[in-house]
Scaffold this motif. Structure first.
Motif, PDB file in Angstrom:
ATOM      1  N   TRP A  27      35.521  17.699  -1.943  1.00 24.72           N
ATOM      2  CA  TRP A  27      35.618  19.148  -1.764  1.00 24.72           C
ATOM      3  C   TRP A  27      36.735  19.411  -0.776  1.00 24.72           C
ATOM      4  O   TRP A  27      36.931  18.656   0.171  1.00 24.72           O
ATOM      5  CB  TRP A  27      34.335  19.733  -1.183  1.00 24.72           C
ATOM      6  CG  TRP A  27      33.223  19.898  -2.143  1.00 24.72           C
ATOM      7  CD1 TRP A  27      32.951  21.011  -2.911  1.00 24.72           C
ATOM      8  CD2 TRP A  27      32.196  18.956  -2.438  1.00 24.72           C
ATOM      9  NE1 TRP A  27      31.828  20.795  -3.664  1.00 24.72           N
ATOM     10  CE2 TRP A  27      31.346  19.539  -3.401  1.00 24.72           C
ATOM     11  CE3 TRP A  27      31.912  17.654  -2.009  1.00 24.72           C
ATOM     12  CZ2 TRP A  27      30.240  18.884  -3.916  1.00 24.72           C
ATOM     13  CZ3 TRP A  27      30.820  17.001  -2.526  1.00 24.72           C
ATOM     14  CH2 TRP A  27      29.996  17.611  -3.462  1.00 24.72           C
ATOM     15  N   LEU A  83      37.499  21.771   1.964  1.00 20.25           N
ATOM     16  CA  LEU A  83      36.982  22.778   2.877  1.00 20.25           C
ATOM     17  C   LEU A  83      38.141  23.353   3.688  1.00 20.25           C
ATOM     18  O   LEU A  83      39.216  22.758   3.737  1.00 20.25           O
ATOM     19  CB  LEU A  83      35.928  22.172   3.792  1.00 20.25           C
ATOM     20  CG  LEU A  83      34.502  22.088   3.217  1.00 20.25           C
ATOM     21  CD1 LEU A  83      34.423  21.221   1.987  1.00 20.25           C
ATOM     22  CD2 LEU A  83      33.533  21.629   4.262  1.00 20.25           C
ATOM     23  N   PRO A  84      37.938  24.489   4.345  1.00 20.11           N
ATOM     24  CA  PRO A  84      39.043  25.115   5.085  1.00 20.11           C
ATOM     25  C   PRO A  84      39.737  24.195   6.090  1.00 20.11           C
ATOM     26  O   PRO A  84      40.942  24.216   6.212  1.00 20.11           O
ATOM     27  CB  PRO A  84      38.379  26.291   5.787  1.00 20.11           C
ATOM     28  CG  PRO A  84      37.237  26.648   4.902  1.00 20.11           C
ATOM     29  CD  PRO A  84      36.728  25.329   4.359  1.00 20.11           C
ATOM     30  N   TRP A 130      26.026  17.718  -3.415  1.00 21.15           N
ATOM     31  CA  TRP A 130      25.985  18.937  -2.602  1.00 21.15           C
ATOM     32  C   TRP A 130      24.569  19.228  -2.133  1.00 21.15           C
ATOM     33  O   TRP A 130      24.358  19.593  -0.968  1.00 21.15           O
ATOM     34  CB  TRP A 130      26.546  20.109  -3.390  1.00 21.15           C
ATOM     35  CG  TRP A 130      26.805  21.323  -2.559  1.00 21.15           C
ATOM     36  CD1 TRP A 130      26.058  22.459  -2.514  1.00 21.15           C
ATOM     37  CD2 TRP A 130      27.891  21.531  -1.658  1.00 21.15           C
ATOM     38  NE1 TRP A 130      26.618  23.369  -1.642  1.00 21.15           N
ATOM     39  CE2 TRP A 130      27.744  22.816  -1.104  1.00 21.15           C
ATOM     40  CE3 TRP A 130      28.977  20.747  -1.269  1.00 21.15           C
ATOM     41  CZ2 TRP A 130      28.645  23.332  -0.182  1.00 21.15           C
ATOM     42  CZ3 TRP A 130      29.867  21.262  -0.348  1.00 21.15           C
ATOM     43  CH2 TRP A 130      29.689  22.541   0.183  1.00 21.15           C
ATOM     44  N   TYR A 147      33.428  25.862  -2.582  1.00 23.33           N
ATOM     45  CA  TYR A 147      34.707  25.315  -2.137  1.00 23.33           C
ATOM     46  C   TYR A 147      35.372  24.608  -3.314  1.00 23.33           C
ATOM     47  O   TYR A 147      34.692  24.066  -4.183  1.00 23.33           O
ATOM     48  CB  TYR A 147      34.513  24.310  -0.999  1.00 23.33           C
ATOM     49  CG  TYR A 147      33.916  24.914   0.236  1.00 23.33           C
ATOM     50  CD1 TYR A 147      34.666  25.757   1.046  1.00 23.33           C
ATOM     51  CD2 TYR A 147      32.613  24.624   0.613  1.00 23.33           C
ATOM     52  CE1 TYR A 147      34.129  26.309   2.198  1.00 23.33           C
ATOM     53  CE2 TYR A 147      32.064  25.180   1.760  1.00 23.33           C
ATOM     54  CZ  TYR A 147      32.827  26.014   2.545  1.00 23.33           C
ATOM     55  OH  TYR A 147      32.291  26.565   3.674  1.00 23.33           O
ATOM     56  N   ARG A 197      36.905  21.764  -5.516  1.00 22.18           N
ATOM     57  CA  ARG A 197      36.423  20.389  -5.602  1.00 22.18           C
ATOM     58  C   ARG A 197      37.251  19.627  -6.633  1.00 22.18           C
ATOM     59  O   ARG A 197      38.038  20.203  -7.366  1.00 22.18           O
ATOM     60  CB  ARG A 197      34.950  20.360  -5.955  1.00 22.18           C
ATOM     61  CG  ARG A 197      34.656  20.907  -7.323  1.00 22.18           C
ATOM     62  CD  ARG A 197      33.177  21.247  -7.514  1.00 22.18           C
ATOM     63  NE  ARG A 197      32.885  21.583  -8.886  1.00 22.18           N
ATOM     64  CZ  ARG A 197      33.258  22.684  -9.517  1.00 22.18           C
ATOM     65  NH1 ARG A 197      33.981  23.582  -8.876  1.00 22.18           N
ATOM     66  NH2 ARG A 197      32.953  22.892 -10.773  1.00 22.18           N
ATOM     67  N   HIS A 207      45.530  23.751  -5.896  1.00 23.81           N
ATOM     68  CA  HIS A 207      45.678  22.601  -5.015  1.00 23.81           C
ATOM     69  C   HIS A 207      46.520  21.481  -5.614  1.00 23.81           C
ATOM     70  O   HIS A 207      47.003  20.617  -4.892  1.00 23.81           O
ATOM     71  CB  HIS A 207      44.310  22.104  -4.574  1.00 23.81           C
ATOM     72  CG  HIS A 207      43.657  23.061  -3.641  1.00 23.81           C
ATOM     73  ND1 HIS A 207      42.760  24.008  -4.068  1.00 23.81           N
ATOM     74  CD2 HIS A 207      43.821  23.269  -2.315  1.00 23.81           C
ATOM     75  CE1 HIS A 207      42.383  24.745  -3.047  1.00 23.81           C
ATOM     76  NE2 HIS A 207      43.012  24.323  -1.975  1.00 23.81           N
ATOM     77  N   LYS A 255      37.029  27.644 -10.112  1.00 22.27           N
ATOM     78  CA  LYS A 255      35.774  28.332  -9.786  1.00 22.27           C
ATOM     79  C   LYS A 255      35.430  29.385 -10.806  1.00 22.27           C
ATOM     80  O   LYS A 255      36.204  29.975 -11.440  1.00 22.27           O
ATOM     81  CB  LYS A 255      35.847  28.965  -8.407  1.00 22.27           C
ATOM     82  CG  LYS A 255      34.524  29.536  -8.006  1.00 22.27           C
ATOM     83  CD  LYS A 255      34.512  29.850  -6.580  1.00 22.27           C
ATOM     84  CE  LYS A 255      33.141  30.457  -6.276  1.00 22.27           C
ATOM     85  NZ  LYS A 255      32.915  30.755  -4.939  1.00 22.27           N
TER      86      LYS A 255
END
Length: 119
Positions: free
Chosen positions: A16, A18-19, A49, A66, A68, A88, A119
């Motif tokens: 994942w 994450l920020p 998860w 998030y 993934r 990404h 998403k």
């Protein structure tokens, strides 16, 4: 699923974005599970998860909260396929981080978009 070990062997697994960190889980590709021409980890995002939520308790309920992705090893040409979302796949910083965390040989890592991880 176990978190990455220190064996130094390239990994297959899930992650994942994450920020402020990359959350990675995998196994050395040498002990992954065969799926035809691929080596994969049997662990999925949803199950992992849920385990994380039970352990950490501070995560959103939805495992898709998030971005993934997943890494598999293709036996036929000895390449690591990194599946993730469109956003990404263009981010060099994220790609370098994934390569580092999963110990992937740069010349054997192929980043591919997969709509499953949108998403």
């Amino acid at each position: 699923m176990k978190q990455l070990d220190d064996a130094g062997v390239s990994q297959v697994g899930i992650f994942w974005i994450l920020p402020k960190k990359l959350l990675v889980f995998g196994v050395p590709y040498t002990v992954g599970e065969n799926y035809g021409d691929f080596i994969n980890t049997p662990d999925g995002h949803y199950e992992t998860w849920e385990q994380l939520r039970k352990t950490l308790g501070k995560l959103p309920e939805d495992y898709t909260a998030y971005p993934r992705g997943r890494i598999v090893y293709r036996i036929t040409d000895q390449k690591f396929l990194v599946y993730l979302n469109r956003k990404h796949i263009k981010n060099e910083r994220i790609k370098k981080r994934i390569i580092k965390e999963f110990r992937l040989p740069v010349d054997h890592a192929i980043f591919k978009h997969d709509h499953h991880y949108e998403k």
